[in-house]
Design an enzyme around this catalytic site. Structure first.
Site, PDB file in Angstrom:
ATOM      1  N   SER A  20       0.813  -1.217   0.000  1.00  0.00           N
ATOM      2  CA  SER A  20       0.000   0.000   0.000  1.00  0.00           C
ATOM      3  C   SER A  20       0.847   1.269   0.000  1.00  0.00           C
ATOM      4  O   SER A  20       1.557   1.546  -0.954  1.00  0.00           O
ATOM      5  CB  SER A  20      -0.952  -0.049   1.205  1.00  0.00           C
ATOM      6  OG  SER A  20      -1.879   0.988   1.172  1.00  0.00           O
ATOM      7  N   ASP A  36      -5.997   2.455  -3.160  1.00  0.00           N
ATOM      8  CA  ASP A  36      -7.242   2.350  -2.404  1.00  0.00           C
ATOM      9  C   ASP A  36      -7.469   3.559  -1.503  1.00  0.00           C
ATOM     10  O   ASP A  36      -8.496   3.668  -0.842  1.00  0.00           O
ATOM     11  CB  ASP A  36      -7.299   1.050  -1.591  1.00  0.00           C
ATOM     12  CG  ASP A  36      -6.204   0.931  -0.536  1.00  0.00           C
ATOM     13  OD1 ASP A  36      -5.321   1.813  -0.488  1.00  0.00           O
ATOM     14  OD2 ASP A  36      -6.242  -0.045   0.232  1.00  0.00           O
ATOM     15  N   ASP A  55      -2.609   6.332  -3.380  1.00  0.00           N
ATOM     16  CA  ASP A  55      -1.402   5.747  -2.812  1.00  0.00           C
ATOM     17  C   ASP A  55      -0.939   4.607  -3.707  1.00  0.00           C
ATOM     18  O   ASP A  55      -1.478   4.395  -4.798  1.00  0.00           O
ATOM     19  CB  ASP A  55      -1.633   5.293  -1.367  1.00  0.00           C
ATOM     20  CG  ASP A  55      -2.640   4.165  -1.254  1.00  0.00           C
ATOM     21  OD1 ASP A  55      -3.445   3.989  -2.190  1.00  0.00           O
ATOM     22  OD2 ASP A  55      -2.635   3.451  -0.235  1.00  0.00           O
ATOM     23  N   ASP A 106      -1.230   1.413  -3.916  1.00  0.00           N
ATOM     24  CA  ASP A 106      -2.156   0.403  -4.453  1.00  0.00           C
ATOM     25  C   ASP A 106      -3.519   0.989  -4.778  1.00  0.00           C
ATOM     26  O   ASP A 106      -4.451   0.264  -5.098  1.00  0.00           O
ATOM     27  CB  ASP A 106      -2.288  -0.783  -3.493  1.00  0.00           C
ATOM     28  CG  ASP A 106      -3.037  -0.445  -2.221  1.00  0.00           C
ATOM     29  OD1 ASP A 106      -3.034   0.741  -1.827  1.00  0.00           O
ATOM     30  OD2 ASP A 106      -3.623  -1.362  -1.612  1.00  0.00           O
TER      31      ASP A 106
END
Length: 446
Positions: free
Chosen positions: A106, A249, A245, A247
């Site tokens: 992430s 999400d 960010d 990833d």
């Protein structure tokens, strides 16, 4: 029962150190394959899981290890390549697969990586299922007979499928023509997706953070470093900016003046917009959610509840109460009438549709919400450190709470993904919040 390997967002750590090693990840793939695919079959006669990843250099290694583990368990792997975490949730559900797996850490730096799972319904796994996988990991790894081994295939046009899904969450009667938007993809999984979504809906897009090299994910860009976006919005005379960010999400936004808007403000805007079209029963925040949002929702007649920190826990409370909206200050936002999980691109589209319907700018839409000052201090500690057993720290926390009374609050919690203790103090005055947070944090050993 406490989880041994899973944190608040899957299994995560420094690459090359337990548990993020090729050997462990292969065992994890084998264990997850055995647990998630019980009794599930595809047209090939074997269960199928979808594997996606972000742009970290270690993704290649961990993808191969996972694929080997799944194959040994008799599970087919479908490889999507670099894709946002919420894209894997969507595609797993849309393709009727048994599970989705994302290789990502992430918002963390490239040296970290992790593995997180989605169910066949596109939702994060419940704690009970993660515990079952953990029990299976600690069992000896086996291998199905050669004629039962899983195979790996590449999913064609994964990016195009997800782009169309994102666009479908934006109202058909609206478009983004006339808007100039800076999109910061954090050199992460959405680098070749997010700019296309907003461009295809009509916006003029300036793309930054879209040149991943395996090492620069989240490095000075993205939702956790919004200064780059603020500067780019002002320099390009854009109407607003969108930061994701690594990833994709999380969502953070910036207005034309370069002012940053966090998840609390964006959740407020989304709920306010939905109220214009019908009632909203309630929304879920976390222990970190600003008190001002809770007060604002109360004034709007919208219920509010706090969950533990982590979008998985926000989702659990939303499902328990039957509510559609929730989010975190960090930018994880959920709109269950649009997606099963937090999605930075989809959330940005909900904010943009609200701006279009209102005819107002981002700053105008959020002008009535005045956040209380918060100070958050992260202190690195030894793994496994239990702050509740630190007498000096607990005593200082209690002293600060007595001084604040009803004019603020204190929150201390351990990070679920890193060996950190997070100290947060919220007060009506910024200098009070900062001084009290430092008083508490200073009690932690350096």
């Amino acid at each position: 029962m406490a989880r041994k390997y899973f944190g608040t967002d899957g299994v995560r750590g420094l690459v090359g150190e337990a548990p993020i090693t090729p050997e462990f990840v292969m065992r994890l793939g084998y264990a997850a394959g055995r647990v998630l695919a019980k009794g599930a079959k595809s047209s090939s006669g074997r269960p199928v899981v979808l594997i996606g990843k972000d742009t970290r250099i270690s993704g290649y290694m961990l993808e191969a290890a996972l694929e080997a583990g799944f194959s040994a368990a008799g599970v087919d792997s479908m490889l999507a390549g670099p894709m946002p975490t919420p894209a894997i949730a969507y595609l797993t559900r849309a393709l009727r697969l048994q599970a989705g797996v994302v290789i990502s850490a992430s918002h963390n730096p490239f040296q970290d990586n992790g593995i997180k799972f989605f169910s066949q319904h596109g939702t994060k796994l419940p704690d009970a299922v993660e515990l079952e996988i953990e029990e299976a990991i600690d069992q000896p790894m086996g291998c199905v007979p050669s004629d039962k081994l899983g195979r790996a295939t590449r999913l064609r046009d994964a990016q195009g499928r997800y782009i169309e899904f994102c666009k479908s969450t934006f109202p058909n009667e609206l478009d983004l023509r006339g808007l100039k938007i800076v999109v910061d993809s954090a050199h992460g999984a959405a680098y070749n997706i997010a700019p296309h979504v907003f461009h295809e809906l009509g916006a003029e897009v300036v793309s930054i953070g879209a040149s991943p090299d395996g090492f620069n994910i989240n490095a000075g860009v993205g939702a956790t470093a919004p200064k780059a976006l603020s500067e780019a919005v002002v320099a390009n005379k854009a109407d607003l900016g969108i930061a994701l960010d690594g990833d994709a999400d999380r969502l953070i936004m910036v207005d034309a003046a370069g002012r940053v808007y966090n998840g609390d403000e964006l959740l407020y805007l989304m709920v306010r917009d939905r109220l214009s079209t019908g009632p909203v029963a309630g929304a879920v925040g976390t222990l970190m959610t600003n008190m001002a949002l809770e007060v604002a929702f109360k004034q709007m007649g919208v219920g509010f509840a706090r969950a533990k920190v982590g979008d998985r826990y926000v989702l659990e409370v939303m499902q328990e109460r039957g509510w559609l909206f929730g989010g975190e200050s960090s930018g994880h936002l959920l709109a269950l009438d649009k997606h099963t999980t937090g999605d930075g691109i989809v959330s940005a589209l909900q904010v943009l549709s609200a701006l279009k319907r209102s005819g107002q700018s981002l700053s105008e839409c959020c002008s009535e919400l005045k956040l209380y000052p918060q100070t958050l201090i992260n202190k690195r500690v030894n793994p496994g450190f239990d702050w509740t057993k630190d007498g000096a720290l607990v005593a200082e926390k209690e002293a600060v709470e007595r001084e604040l009374g009803e004019s603020g609050r204190v929150l201390i919690r351990a990070s679920g993904t890193e060996p950190l203790i997070r100290v947060m103090v919220e007060a009506k005055e910024a200098d009070i919040a900062e001084s009290m947070a430092r008083r508490i944090a200073d009690k932690l050993a350096a």
